[in-house]
Design a protein around this motif. Structure first.
Motif, PDB file in Angstrom:
ATOM      1  N   THR A  65       0.866  -1.176   0.000  1.00 33.96           N
ATOM      2  CA  THR A  65       0.000   0.000   0.000  1.00 33.96           C
ATOM      3  C   THR A  65       0.909   1.234   0.000  1.00 33.96           C
ATOM      4  OG1 THR A  65      -0.002   0.116   2.405  1.00 33.96           O
ATOM      5  CG2 THR A  65      -1.720  -1.238   1.369  1.00 33.96           C
ATOM      6  N   PRO A  66       0.364   2.414  -0.240  1.00 32.16           N
ATOM      7  CA  PRO A  66       1.210   3.617  -0.167  1.00 32.16           C
ATOM      8  C   PRO A  66       1.897   3.758   1.195  1.00 32.16           C
ATOM      9  CG  PRO A  66      -0.859   4.135  -1.238  1.00 32.16           C
ATOM     10  CD  PRO A  66      -0.982   2.720  -0.745  1.00 32.16           C
ATOM     11  N   TYR A  67       1.228   3.351   2.240  1.00 33.44           N
ATOM     12  CA  TYR A  67       1.839   3.406   3.572  1.00 33.44           C
ATOM     13  C   TYR A  67       3.043   2.463   3.649  1.00 33.44           C
ATOM     14  CZ  TYR A  67       2.212   3.249   8.670  1.00 33.44           C
ATOM     15  OH  TYR A  67       2.668   3.326   9.955  1.00 33.44           O
ATOM     16  N   GLY A  68       2.893   1.281   3.050  1.00 39.07           N
ATOM     17  CA  GLY A  68       4.010   0.341   3.011  1.00 39.07           C
ATOM     18  C   GLY A  68       5.179   0.872   2.195  1.00 39.07           C
ATOM     19  N   MET A  69       4.845   1.580   1.110  1.00 37.10           N
ATOM     20  CA  MET A  69       5.917   2.187   0.304  1.00 37.10           C
ATOM     21  C   MET A  69       6.677   3.217   1.124  1.00 37.10           C
ATOM     22  SD  MET A  69       3.841   2.840  -3.242  1.00 37.10           S
ATOM     23  CE  MET A  69       2.665   1.619  -3.831  1.00 37.10           C
ATOM     24  N   ARG A  70       5.949   4.011   1.896  1.00 37.97           N
ATOM     25  CA  ARG A  70       6.623   5.036   2.710  1.00 37.97           C
ATOM     26  C   ARG A  70       7.496   4.392   3.781  1.00 37.97           C
ATOM     27  NH1 ARG A  70       1.662   7.756   1.876  1.00 37.97           N
ATOM     28  NH2 ARG A  70       0.775   6.980   3.815  1.00 37.97           N
ATOM     29  N   PHE A  71       7.020   3.279   4.328  1.00 35.98           N
ATOM     30  CA  PHE A  71       7.820   2.582   5.328  1.00 35.98           C
ATOM     31  C   PHE A  71       9.128   2.086   4.708  1.00 35.98           C
ATOM     32  CE2 PHE A  71       9.018  -1.397   7.494  1.00 35.98           C
ATOM     33  CZ  PHE A  71       9.293  -0.871   8.752  1.00 35.98           C
ATOM     34  N   LYS A  72       9.031   1.567   3.510  1.00 39.76           N
ATOM     35  CA  LYS A  72      10.238   1.098   2.814  1.00 39.76           C
ATOM     36  C   LYS A  72      11.183   2.266   2.547  1.00 39.76           C
ATOM     37  CE  LYS A  72      11.444  -1.932  -1.083  1.00 39.76           C
ATOM     38  NZ  LYS A  72      10.885  -2.714  -2.206  1.00 39.76           N
ATOM     39  N   LEU A  73      10.616   3.377   2.109  1.00 40.15           N
ATOM     40  CA  LEU A  73      11.445   4.553   1.827  1.00 40.15           C
ATOM     41  C   LEU A  73      12.038   5.158   3.093  1.00 40.15           C
ATOM     42  CD1 LEU A  73       9.198   6.214  -0.899  1.00 40.15           C
ATOM     43  CD2 LEU A  73      11.459   5.204  -1.231  1.00 40.15           C
ATOM     44  N   SER A  74      11.414   4.891   4.222  1.00 36.12           N
ATOM     45  CA  SER A  74      11.961   5.397   5.486  1.00 36.12           C
ATOM     46  C   SER A  74      13.154   4.562   5.939  1.00 36.12           C
ATOM     47  CB  SER A  74      10.883   5.373   6.577  1.00 36.12           C
ATOM     48  OG  SER A  74      10.746   4.057   7.109  1.00 36.12           O
ATOM     49  N   ASP A 161       9.025  18.872   1.671  1.00 34.33           N
ATOM     50  CA  ASP A 161       9.714  17.767   2.335  1.00 34.33           C
ATOM     51  C   ASP A 161      10.634  17.044   1.363  1.00 34.33           C
ATOM     52  OD1 ASP A 161       8.420  18.341   4.663  1.00 34.33           O
ATOM     53  OD2 ASP A 161       6.878  16.795   4.435  1.00 34.33           O
ATOM     54  N   LEU A 162      11.771  16.663   1.868  1.00 36.98           N
ATOM     55  CA  LEU A 162      12.731  15.902   1.074  1.00 36.98           C
ATOM     56  C   LEU A 162      13.305  14.791   1.954  1.00 36.98           C
ATOM     57  CD1 LEU A 162      14.582  15.553  -1.478  1.00 36.98           C
ATOM     58  CD2 LEU A 162      16.195  17.095  -0.336  1.00 36.98           C
ATOM     59  N   THR A 163      13.291  13.595   1.433  1.00 37.14           N
ATOM     60  CA  THR A 163      13.940  12.470   2.098  1.00 37.14           C
ATOM     61  C   THR A 163      15.048  11.954   1.189  1.00 37.14           C
ATOM     62  OG1 THR A 163      11.906  11.814   3.237  1.00 37.14           O
ATOM     63  CG2 THR A 163      13.614  10.137   3.009  1.00 37.14           C
ATOM     64  N   LEU A 164      16.220  11.806   1.739  1.00 38.26           N
ATOM     65  CA  LEU A 164      17.325  11.221   0.987  1.00 38.26           C
ATOM     66  C   LEU A 164      17.750   9.926   1.655  1.00 38.26           C
ATOM     67  CD1 LEU A 164      19.572  14.353   0.236  1.00 38.26           C
ATOM     68  CD2 LEU A 164      18.037  13.164  -1.337  1.00 38.26           C
ATOM     69  N   GLY A 165      18.144   8.971   0.842  1.00 38.93           N
ATOM     70  CA  GLY A 165      18.564   7.699   1.409  1.00 38.93           C
ATOM     71  C   GLY A 165      19.554   6.986   0.509  1.00 38.93           C
ATOM     72  N   VAL A 166      20.205   6.001   1.079  1.00 43.96           N
ATOM     73  CA  VAL A 166      21.116   5.138   0.333  1.00 43.96           C
ATOM     74  C   VAL A 166      20.673   3.695   0.575  1.00 43.96           C
ATOM     75  CG1 VAL A 166      23.481   4.276   0.123  1.00 43.96           C
ATOM     76  CG2 VAL A 166      23.065   6.724   0.474  1.00 43.96           C
ATOM     77  N   SER A 167      20.582   2.940  -0.492  1.00 43.28           N
ATOM     78  CA  SER A 167      20.249   1.515  -0.374  1.00 43.28           C
ATOM     79  C   SER A 167      21.411   0.690  -0.893  1.00 43.28           C
ATOM     80  CB  SER A 167      18.983   1.192  -1.185  1.00 43.28           C
ATOM     81  OG  SER A 167      18.842  -0.212  -1.355  1.00 43.28           O
ATOM     82  N   LEU A 214      21.541   5.841  -4.561  1.00 42.11           N
ATOM     83  CA  LEU A 214      21.141   7.024  -3.803  1.00 42.11           C
ATOM     84  C   LEU A 214      19.737   7.394  -4.262  1.00 42.11           C
ATOM     85  CD1 LEU A 214      21.739   9.571  -2.021  1.00 42.11           C
ATOM     86  CD2 LEU A 214      22.629  10.638  -4.110  1.00 42.11           C
ATOM     87  N   TYR A 215      18.817   7.540  -3.323  1.00 40.32           N
ATOM     88  CA  TYR A 215      17.458   7.867  -3.724  1.00 40.32           C
ATOM     89  C   TYR A 215      16.939   9.069  -2.961  1.00 40.32           C
ATOM     90  CZ  TYR A 215      15.775   5.447   0.523  1.00 40.32           C
ATOM     91  OH  TYR A 215      15.536   5.060   1.821  1.00 40.32           O
ATOM     92  N   GLY A 216      15.949   9.703  -3.558  1.00 40.27           N
ATOM     93  CA  GLY A 216      15.337  10.849  -2.918  1.00 40.27           C
ATOM     94  C   GLY A 216      13.843  10.868  -3.185  1.00 40.27           C
ATOM     95  N   VAL A 217      13.099  11.349  -2.208  1.00 38.88           N
ATOM     96  CA  VAL A 217      11.654  11.532  -2.358  1.00 38.88           C
ATOM     97  C   VAL A 217      11.376  13.005  -2.092  1.00 38.88           C
ATOM     98  CG1 VAL A 217       9.358  10.804  -1.644  1.00 38.88           C
ATOM     99  CG2 VAL A 217      11.292   9.234  -1.407  1.00 38.88           C
ATOM    100  N   TYR A 218      10.819  13.686  -3.076  1.00 45.07           N
ATOM    101  CA  TYR A 218      10.571  15.112  -2.948  1.00 45.07           C
ATOM    102  C   TYR A 218       9.074  15.380  -2.917  1.00 45.07           C
ATOM    103  CZ  TYR A 218      10.611  20.105  -3.932  1.00 45.07           C
ATOM    104  OH  TYR A 218      10.403  21.460  -3.869  1.00 45.07           O
ATOM    105  N   ASP A 219       8.646  16.091  -1.926  1.00 42.44           N
ATOM    106  CA  ASP A 219       7.243  16.501  -1.796  1.00 42.44           C
ATOM    107  C   ASP A 219       6.299  15.295  -1.852  1.00 42.44           C
ATOM    108  OD1 ASP A 219       5.268  18.382  -1.411  1.00 42.44           O
ATOM    109  OD2 ASP A 219       5.000  18.783  -3.549  1.00 42.44           O
ATOM    110  N   SER A 220       6.739  14.194  -1.331  1.00 40.48           N
ATOM    111  CA  SER A 220       5.956  12.953  -1.231  1.00 40.48           C
ATOM    112  C   SER A 220       5.646  12.310  -2.578  1.00 40.48           C
ATOM    113  CB  SER A 220       4.614  13.179  -0.505  1.00 40.48           C
ATOM    114  OG  SER A 220       4.842  13.723   0.768  1.00 40.48           O
ATOM    115  N   ASP A 221       5.707  13.061  -3.661  1.00 42.91           N
ATOM    116  CA  ASP A 221       5.200  12.570  -4.945  1.00 42.91           C
ATOM    117  C   ASP A 221       6.287  12.147  -5.927  1.00 42.91           C
ATOM    118  OD1 ASP A 221       2.714  13.204  -3.969  1.00 42.91           O
ATOM    119  OD2 ASP A 221       2.523  15.074  -5.102  1.00 42.91           O
ATOM    120  N   TRP A 222       7.471  12.699  -5.780  1.00 43.51           N
ATOM    121  CA  TRP A 222       8.491  12.507  -6.809  1.00 43.51           C
ATOM    122  C   TRP A 222       9.619  11.643  -6.259  1.00 43.51           C
ATOM    123  CZ3 TRP A 222       6.923  14.006 -11.436  1.00 43.51           C
ATOM    124  CH2 TRP A 222       5.939  14.987 -11.496  1.00 43.51           C
TER     125      TRP A 222
END
Lengths: 452, 132
Positions: A65-74, A161-167, A214-222
């Motif tokens: 679900t979108p919530y699960g996607m956000r958890f993964k991105l977190s 909002d911006l989230t940056l991460g490394v996988s 390296l990944y990023g999520v910008y404004d929840s949508d991108w």
């Protein structure tokens, strides 16, 4: 685990055995199940918060679900703040498999251990070690999935909002938040050829490489992601439980790129994305390298509503361009093609009622440029198959008796309508010899999965 | 079609009622509990449980209406909410939930874009009032 045909009763030539062994490996690569009760213990959530079906999907992966996607991105780090739980979970899968031809089996097919969850405030992991039943009471242990993440949440860019991460992961696409790409859905079209991004392709990189993105999520949508991969040595693959015959070869100058738009409207979810993977591959190692570039796109829609009825639709199309460095000779002395292409397509539809009962249908298509040398006996690699799965998940929801354990019963049909470009005599048996048709590769299975 | 003139007083009263609902934030509004439960499931349930003592990513919403903010002893609140010193009255909930959480309570870790539909908000609050 999906059912896979047992080809031991196909008589005759050694090439048949090679095809059959390869096909079994292809379908093994489709092994589903991302059930990780460790996440539920960490977050206080129920499985159904992150997965449309409360066990982590049907036969085609996690169905996030979108919530699960956000958890993964977190970075798997979200928690309910109640202290650090032990980030460990386990899963057992028993399967009764009825292939169209071959031996009917009933066995404990897989036992898994997960290291899954938050390690620090900014570091989390999803690591799966699987023990696969190889028959005769023997199990082969392999490192199935690796996704170690570092995440920097709470950043701001231009007031958004911006989230940056490394996988750090071992399978291109597995880390993707939208569970549509083959690596993320763990479902790819089986066949005699296929794209690098298809984990069911022969000698696919999946599980046999190590890479960082390296990944990023910008404004929840991108969502954007860029990274690179390197193939493990054959010895390292062997030590991690993978046979040398599936070696993806030596990869060089490998780049991974992903860009996606994701829109969570609570009751609806949409996404559209593009993906690319390019590499210079020596396979077998030491021969001139093939230059390979995958370019793909994916579309998804989810109707979530109040979670009473959930519909998930996805379509993935990956095109692969190949400039071969090596042109082997055919039996008639002809040279193999210098250039070629492959295309994998997956169309999936799932319906889930009360996150308990579900049905999934997938149409899988693998095709490529005809090549009389590379694709014997008909020069055609075209393979078409379908997956239909019904499943029941009694736990993993609000009010369930078992909060931190889960169960899934599934019935799955895997059907081939075309293999090697044809539906009959798919291995090109000579006149008078027993022939195999595409539907001889069909299989039905009933499985029970338990996670705790 | 020409409406009978007797319908006009009713329409006028409805318009006045609508005006009052829109301009007076403390006006008691009717919410549909069943619709509010659906709204809870779509908007809130991933992060909040309505079971007593069960915290998810967000704190339990059992008994939320009338509860002082940041007061559950077994939930680790942000400083932003623990020091907010407000009580979750219906009006406070309506105000808080009608905007982005980061606007309503700067410093919160709650990710919520707000509910734009006043009726949905009323429905949700009506449902939350029953959770005790």
């Amino acid at each position: 685990m999906l059912p896979f045909p047992t080809c031991s009763n196909f008589p005759g030539r050694s090439t048949l055995a090679m095809w059959c062994g390869g096909l079994a490996l292809l379908l093994l690569a489709c092994a589903p199940a991302q059930a990780t009760p460790a996440f539920a213990r960490q977050t206080g959530s129920v499985c159904a918060d992150c997965h449309a079906t409360a066990y982590g999907g049907g036969a085609n992966g996690p169905n996030l679900t979108p919530y699960g996607m956000r958890f993964k991105l977190s970075g798997y780090t979200d928690s309910n703040g109640s202290g650090p739980p032990i980030p460990v979970a386990a899963q057992l899968i028993a399967t009764h498999t009825v292939p169209a031809r071959g031996e009917v089996t009933s066995r404990l097919t897989e036992a898994d251990i997960y290291l899954a969850g938050r390690l620090t405030d900014h570091i989390g992991a999803f690591v799966k070690v699987a023990a696969d039943n190889t028959g005769g009471g023997n199990y082969k242990v392999r490192l199935a999935h690796v996704d170690l993440r570092f995440v920097a949440p709470g950043l701001q860019l231009a007031g958004r909002d911006l989230t940056l991460g490394v996988s750090v992961n071992n399978s291109p696409g597995f880390q993707d938040p939208v569970s549509a790409l083959p690596g993320a859905s763990t479902l790819g079209p089986p066949g005699v050829t296929g794209t690098l991004l298809n984990l069911s392709s022969p000698n696919a990189p999946a599980n046999r490489v190590i890479g960082a993105t390296l990944y990023g999520v910008y404004d929840s949508d991108w969502y954007g992601e860029i990274g690179t991969y390197s193939a493990l040595s054959v010895a390292a693959q062997d030590s991690l439980g993978y046979r040398a015959s599936g070696d993806p070869g030596k990869l060089g100058d490998t780049g991974y790129f992903r860009f996606a738009w994701m829109k969570d409207l609570k009751r609806h979810f949409f996404s559209a994305g593009v993906v690319a993977l390019t590499t210079s591959r020596q396979r077998p190692r030491g021969v001139p390298a093939d230059d390979i570039t995958d370019l793909g796109y994916d579309l998804t829609y989810q109707y979530l509503g109040t979670r009473e009825h959930i519909v998930q639709l996805s379509y993935v199309n990956v095109y692969e361009r190949r400039d071969y460095g090596n042109r082997p000779l055919g039996p008639a002395g002809q040279l193999a093609q210098a250039h070629g292409a492959a295309r994998d397509q997956i169309l999936s539809a799932s319906y889930t009622w009360r996150q308990t009962y579900g049905i999934t249908f997938s149409h899988l298509d693998s095709n490529g440029t005809p090549d009389a040398v590379r694709f014997v006996p008909y020069a055609e690699p075209h393979t078409t198959s379908n997956l239909l799965s019904l499943y029941w998940v009694p736990f993993g929801k609000e009010g369930s008796i078992a909060r931190y354990g889960n169960l899934k019963l599934a019935a799955t049909w895997f059907r081939f309508s075309r293999f090697n470009g044809t539906s009959s005599n798919i291995f090109g048996a000579p006149p008078g010899a027993p022939m195999a048709s595409a539907d001889d590769l069909d299989a039905f299975s009933v499985s029970i999965s338990v996670a705790f | 079609m020409i409406r009978p003139s007797s319908a006009r007083p009713g329409a006028f009263a409805a318009a006045i009622g609508l005006l009052l609902v829109c301009v007076l934030p403390g006006t008691v509004r009717g919410g549909d509990v069943a619709a509010g439960k659906d709204a809870f499931r779509s908007e809130c349930s991933e992060c909040h449980s309505i079971s007593k003592g069960r915290n998810k990513k967000g704190p339990s919403l059992f008994g939320i209406v009338g509860r002082p903010a940041g007061s559950l002893p077994d939930y680790h609140y942000t400083d932003a909410l623990r020091t907010a010193h407000w009580t979750w009255t219906e009006d406070k909930l309506r105000s808080y939930l009608s905007q982005r959480a980061k606007t309503a309570n700067p410093g919160t870790r709650m990710k919520f874009d707000g509910i734009n539909d006043p009726q949905e908000l009323d429905d949700l609050i009506s449902f939350l009032k029953t959770v005790r």
